[in-house]
Design a protein around this motif. Structure first.
Motif, short mmCIF file in Angstrom:
data_model
loop_
_atom_site.label_atom_id
_atom_site.label_comp_id
_atom_site.label_asym_id
_atom_site.label_seq_id
_atom_site.Cartn_x
_atom_site.Cartn_y
_atom_site.Cartn_z
N ASP A 1 5.75 5.52 -5.37
CA ASP A 1 5.84 4.09 -5.05
C ASP A 1 6.94 3.84 -4.04
O ASP A 1 6.77 3.11 -3.06
N VAL A 2 8.09 4.48 -4.24
CA VAL A 2 9.22 4.34 -3.32
C VAL A 2 8.84 4.92 -1.95
O VAL A 2 9.13 4.34 -0.90
N SER A 3 8.20 6.09 -1.98
CA SER A 3 7.78 6.73 -0.73
C SER A 3 6.80 5.82 0.03
O SER A 3 6.91 5.64 1.25
N LYS B 1 7.45 4.01 3.70
CA LYS B 1 6.54 4.16 4.84
C LYS B 1 6.01 2.80 5.31
O LYS B 1 5.93 2.52 6.50
N GLU B 2 5.67 1.94 4.35
CA GLU B 2 5.17 0.61 4.69
C GLU B 2 6.26 -0.20 5.39
O GLU B 2 5.99 -0.89 6.37
N ASP C 1 8.40 -2.51 10.31
CA ASP C 1 9.50 -2.62 11.29
C ASP C 1 8.99 -2.30 12.69
O ASP C 1 9.35 -2.97 13.67
N LYS C 2 8.14 -1.26 12.80
CA LYS C 2 7.58 -0.90 14.10
C LYS C 2 6.66 -2.01 14.61
O LYS C 2 6.69 -2.37 15.80
#
Length: 100
Positions: free
Chosen positions: A6-8, A12-13, A18-19
């Motif tokens: 979930d943290v990973s 990534k999300e 941000d991108k």
């Protein structure tokens, strides 16, 4: 294991978002500069195309110049008409002398 995944996933999300924000901010600034250029051009066109109301003094001055031009034209035409009348009378007198 579920919390780590979930943290990973959230990391990534977050990076992906941000991108996306950076890309959209860049796009927005490009579009904003394009809009500014279009609005500036529109203002130039308005100056050329939109009829501005003349003041009384401007209308009066333009009308006086127009009247002065018409008076000058009338004077020139009267002068030419007088010359034409004189020359045609001479021709008529000349023809009378020939006939007599």
């Amino acid at each position: 294991v579920t919390k780590e995944q979930d943290v990973s996933y959230k990391t990534k999300e977050s990076a992906s978002l941000d991108k996306a924000v950076a890309d959209l901010t860049s796009d927005r600034s490009g579009v904003q500069s394009e809009l500014d250029a279009v609005l500036e051009y529109l203002e130039k066109l308005k100056e050329q195309c939109v009829a501005k109301a003349e003041t009384y003094e401007e209308r009066k001055q333009r009308r006086e110049a127009e009247l002065a031009g018409l008076k000058e034209a009338l004077t020139i035409l009267e002068g030419e008409a007088a010359l034409l009348q004189k020359s045609s009378r001479r021709t008529l007198r000349g023809s009378r002398h020939i006939a007599a």
